[in-house]
Design a protein around this motif. Structure first.
Motif, PDB file in Angstrom:
ATOM      1  N   GLY A  11       5.349 -10.631   4.374  1.00  0.00           N
ATOM      2  CA  GLY A  11       6.732 -11.090   4.384  1.00  0.00           C
ATOM      3  C   GLY A  11       7.369 -10.732   5.709  1.00  0.00           C
ATOM      4  N   LYS A  12       8.672 -10.492   5.686  1.00  0.00           N
ATOM      5  CA  LYS A  12       9.362 -10.013   6.890  1.00  0.00           C
ATOM      6  C   LYS A  12       9.295  -8.491   6.855  1.00  0.00           C
ATOM      7  CE  LYS A  12      13.716 -10.013   9.364  1.00  0.00           C
ATOM      8  NZ  LYS A  12      15.171 -10.211   9.255  1.00  0.00           N
ATOM      9  N   VAL A  13       8.153  -7.970   7.336  1.00  0.00           N
ATOM     10  CA  VAL A  13       7.880  -6.541   7.204  1.00  0.00           C
ATOM     11  C   VAL A  13       7.605  -5.859   8.545  1.00  0.00           C
ATOM     12  CG1 VAL A  13       7.120  -6.684   4.812  1.00  0.00           C
ATOM     13  CG2 VAL A  13       5.451  -7.036   6.629  1.00  0.00           C
ATOM     14  N   GLN A  14       7.758  -6.592   9.636  1.00  0.00           N
ATOM     15  CA  GLN A  14       7.647  -5.978  10.959  1.00  0.00           C
ATOM     16  C   GLN A  14       8.979  -6.156  11.676  1.00  0.00           C
ATOM     17  OE1 GLN A  14       4.131  -6.903  13.247  1.00  0.00           O
ATOM     18  NE2 GLN A  14       2.774  -6.568  11.515  1.00  0.00           N
ATOM     19  N   GLY A  15       9.340  -5.144  12.470  1.00  0.00           N
ATOM     20  CA  GLY A  15      10.609  -5.186  13.195  1.00  0.00           C
ATOM     21  C   GLY A  15      11.811  -4.854  12.322  1.00  0.00           C
ATOM     22  N   VAL A  16      11.549  -4.268  11.149  1.00  0.00           N
ATOM     23  CA  VAL A  16      12.640  -3.925  10.225  1.00  0.00           C
ATOM     24  C   VAL A  16      12.521  -2.473   9.756  1.00  0.00           C
ATOM     25  CG1 VAL A  16      13.055  -6.285   9.410  1.00  0.00           C
ATOM     26  CG2 VAL A  16      11.322  -4.885   8.270  1.00  0.00           C
ATOM     27  N   SER A  17      11.842  -1.634  10.551  1.00  0.00           N
ATOM     28  CA  SER A  17      11.631  -0.206  10.254  1.00  0.00           C
ATOM     29  C   SER A  17      10.805   0.027   8.993  1.00  0.00           C
ATOM     30  CB  SER A  17      12.974   0.535  10.148  1.00  0.00           C
ATOM     31  OG  SER A  17      13.688   0.419  11.344  1.00  0.00           O
ATOM     32  N   PHE A  18       9.964  -0.928   8.628  1.00  0.00           N
ATOM     33  CA  PHE A  18       9.178  -0.806   7.398  1.00  0.00           C
ATOM     34  C   PHE A  18       8.258   0.407   7.446  1.00  0.00           C
ATOM     35  CE2 PHE A  18       6.351  -1.705   3.963  1.00  0.00           C
ATOM     36  CZ  PHE A  18       7.054  -2.536   3.115  1.00  0.00           C
ATOM     37  N   ARG A  19       7.557   0.594   8.553  1.00  0.00           N
ATOM     38  CA  ARG A  19       6.608   1.723   8.631  1.00  0.00           C
ATOM     39  C   ARG A  19       7.319   3.060   8.545  1.00  0.00           C
ATOM     40  NH1 ARG A  19       3.802   0.761  14.089  1.00  0.00           N
ATOM     41  NH2 ARG A  19       5.951   0.205  14.505  1.00  0.00           N
ATOM     42  N   GLN A  20       8.414   3.198   9.298  1.00  0.00           N
ATOM     43  CA  GLN A  20       9.135   4.473   9.306  1.00  0.00           C
ATOM     44  C   GLN A  20       9.754   4.762   7.938  1.00  0.00           C
ATOM     45  OE1 GLN A  20       9.323   2.086  11.672  1.00  0.00           O
ATOM     46  NE2 GLN A  20       8.269   3.174  13.316  1.00  0.00           N
ATOM     47  N   ALA A  26       7.150   8.179   1.441  1.00  0.00           N
ATOM     48  CA  ALA A  26       5.910   8.888   1.109  1.00  0.00           C
ATOM     49  C   ALA A  26       6.103  10.401   1.233  1.00  0.00           C
ATOM     50  CB  ALA A  26       4.771   8.418   2.006  1.00  0.00           C
ATOM     51  N   GLU A  27       6.764  10.833   2.296  1.00  0.00           N
ATOM     52  CA  GLU A  27       6.997  12.271   2.478  1.00  0.00           C
ATOM     53  C   GLU A  27       7.924  12.805   1.393  1.00  0.00           C
ATOM     54  OE1 GLU A  27       8.236  12.443   6.569  1.00  0.00           O
ATOM     55  OE2 GLU A  27       6.157  12.509   7.280  1.00  0.00           O
ATOM     56  N   ARG A  28       8.939  12.035   1.010  1.00  0.00           N
ATOM     57  CA  ARG A  28       9.862  12.442  -0.050  1.00  0.00           C
ATOM     58  C   ARG A  28       9.106  12.638  -1.363  1.00  0.00           C
ATOM     59  NH1 ARG A  28      12.533  10.164  -4.155  1.00  0.00           N
ATOM     60  NH2 ARG A  28      11.809   8.053  -3.760  1.00  0.00           N
ATOM     61  N   LEU A  29       8.095  11.790  -1.585  1.00  0.00           N
ATOM     62  CA  LEU A  29       7.306  11.846  -2.817  1.00  0.00           C
ATOM     63  C   LEU A  29       6.090  12.764  -2.705  1.00  0.00           C
ATOM     64  CD1 LEU A  29       7.497   8.035  -3.606  1.00  0.00           C
ATOM     65  CD2 LEU A  29       8.542   9.869  -4.960  1.00  0.00           C
ATOM     66  N   ASP A  30       5.941  13.437  -1.551  1.00  0.00           N
ATOM     67  CA  ASP A  30       4.826  14.363  -1.309  1.00  0.00           C
ATOM     68  C   ASP A  30       3.477  13.650  -1.387  1.00  0.00           C
ATOM     69  OD1 ASP A  30       3.868  16.870  -0.568  1.00  0.00           O
ATOM     70  OD2 ASP A  30       3.540  17.477  -2.646  1.00  0.00           O
ATOM     71  N   LEU A  31       3.408  12.472  -0.762  1.00  0.00           N
ATOM     72  CA  LEU A  31       2.180  11.675  -0.746  1.00  0.00           C
ATOM     73  C   LEU A  31       1.502  11.765   0.613  1.00  0.00           C
ATOM     74  CD1 LEU A  31       3.520   8.560  -2.644  1.00  0.00           C
ATOM     75  CD2 LEU A  31       2.005  10.354  -3.528  1.00  0.00           C
ATOM     76  N   ASN A  32       0.249  11.407   0.643  1.00  0.00           N
ATOM     77  CA  ASN A  32      -0.549  11.429   1.863  1.00  0.00           C
ATOM     78  C   ASN A  32      -1.055  10.025   2.173  1.00  0.00           C
ATOM     79  OD1 ASN A  32      -0.570  14.386   2.109  1.00  0.00           O
ATOM     80  ND2 ASN A  32      -1.718  14.259   0.200  1.00  0.00           N
ATOM     81  N   GLY A  33      -1.369   9.789   3.447  1.00  0.00           N
ATOM     82  CA  GLY A  33      -1.937   8.507   3.839  1.00  0.00           C
ATOM     83  C   GLY A  33      -1.418   8.028   5.170  1.00  0.00           C
ATOM     84  N   TRP A  34      -1.334   6.708   5.312  1.00  0.00           N
ATOM     85  CA  TRP A  34      -0.895   6.117   6.579  1.00  0.00           C
ATOM     86  C   TRP A  34      -0.388   4.702   6.351  1.00  0.00           C
ATOM     87  CZ3 TRP A  34      -3.836   1.811   7.259  1.00  0.00           C
ATOM     88  CH2 TRP A  34      -5.141   1.822   6.767  1.00  0.00           C
ATOM     89  N   VAL A  35       0.328   4.203   7.367  1.00  0.00           N
ATOM     90  CA  VAL A  35       0.858   2.844   7.362  1.00  0.00           C
ATOM     91  C   VAL A  35       0.756   2.300   8.782  1.00  0.00           C
ATOM     92  CG1 VAL A  35       3.256   3.628   7.671  1.00  0.00           C
ATOM     93  CG2 VAL A  35       2.816   1.383   6.653  1.00  0.00           C
ATOM     94  N   ARG A  36       0.468   0.995   8.921  1.00  0.00           N
ATOM     95  CA  ARG A  36       0.398   0.415  10.263  1.00  0.00           C
ATOM     96  C   ARG A  36       0.682  -1.083  10.204  1.00  0.00           C
ATOM     97  NH1 ARG A  36      -6.092   0.538  11.600  1.00  0.00           N
ATOM     98  NH2 ARG A  36      -6.747  -0.729   9.836  1.00  0.00           N
ATOM     99  N   ASN A  37       1.154  -1.612  11.340  1.00  0.00           N
ATOM    100  CA  ASN A  37       1.344  -3.054  11.500  1.00  0.00           C
ATOM    101  C   ASN A  37       0.010  -3.703  11.831  1.00  0.00           C
ATOM    102  OD1 ASN A  37       4.104  -2.972  11.096  1.00  0.00           O
ATOM    103  ND2 ASN A  37       4.623  -3.048  13.266  1.00  0.00           N
ATOM    104  N   LEU A  38      -0.168  -4.922  11.364  1.00  0.00           N
ATOM    105  CA  LEU A  38      -1.337  -5.722  11.725  1.00  0.00           C
ATOM    106  C   LEU A  38      -0.896  -6.890  12.600  1.00  0.00           C
ATOM    107  CD1 LEU A  38      -3.148  -5.833   8.256  1.00  0.00           C
ATOM    108  CD2 LEU A  38      -3.653  -4.347  10.202  1.00  0.00           C
ATOM    109  N   VAL A  39      -1.812  -7.405  13.406  1.00  0.00           N
ATOM    110  CA  VAL A  39      -1.465  -8.480  14.332  1.00  0.00           C
ATOM    111  C   VAL A  39      -1.065  -9.763  13.607  1.00  0.00           C
ATOM    112  CG1 VAL A  39      -2.837  -7.566  16.240  1.00  0.00           C
ATOM    113  CG2 VAL A  39      -3.887  -9.167  14.643  1.00  0.00           C
ATOM    114  N   ASP A  40      -1.460  -9.919  12.348  1.00  0.00           N
ATOM    115  CA  ASP A  40      -1.102 -11.128  11.600  1.00  0.00           C
ATOM    116  C   ASP A  40       0.281 -11.055  10.944  1.00  0.00           C
ATOM    117  OD1 ASP A  40      -1.488  -9.480   9.396  1.00  0.00           O
ATOM    118  OD2 ASP A  40      -3.238 -10.550   8.636  1.00  0.00           O
TER     119      ASP A  40
END
Length: 90
Positions: A11-20, A26-40
């Motif tokens: 969707g419209k998920v890049q350029g809207v602070s989605f990753r941050q 995730a930190e609020r919920l005490d979760l682990n992992g990662w998030v990243r933008n893809l070229v598509d």
């Protein structure tokens, strides 16, 4: 019980602070992992932790932050990897 989900947000998920915002949730919920933008234009996410907290983040990902528009969320369970912390990958 610990679970791990991996997948993609479309969707419209890049350029809207989605990753941050995902990292903050995730930190609020005490979760682990990662998030990243893809070229598509999608966002890729891997999250693991207590099942209830992971499911809460899953529900948040389906909405995203205020400026985002989520058209699709595709997540699949994966084996828990034992990741420590939650990061934004570049």
């Amino acid at each position: 019980m610990q679970i791990c989900l991996h997948g993609f947000v479309s969707g419209k998920v890049q350029g809207v602070s989605f990753r941050q915002c995902t990292q903050g949730e995730a930190e609020r919920l005490d979760l682990n992992g990662w998030v990243r933008n893809l070229v598509d234009g999608r966002v890729e996410v891997l999250v693991e932790g207590e099942e209830l907290a992971v499911r809460e983040l899953e529900a948040w990902l389906a909405r995203g932050p205020e400026r985002a528009r989520v058209d699709a969320l595709e997540l699949e369970e994966q084996p828990v990897q034992g990741i420590a912390g939650f990061i934004v990958r570049r």
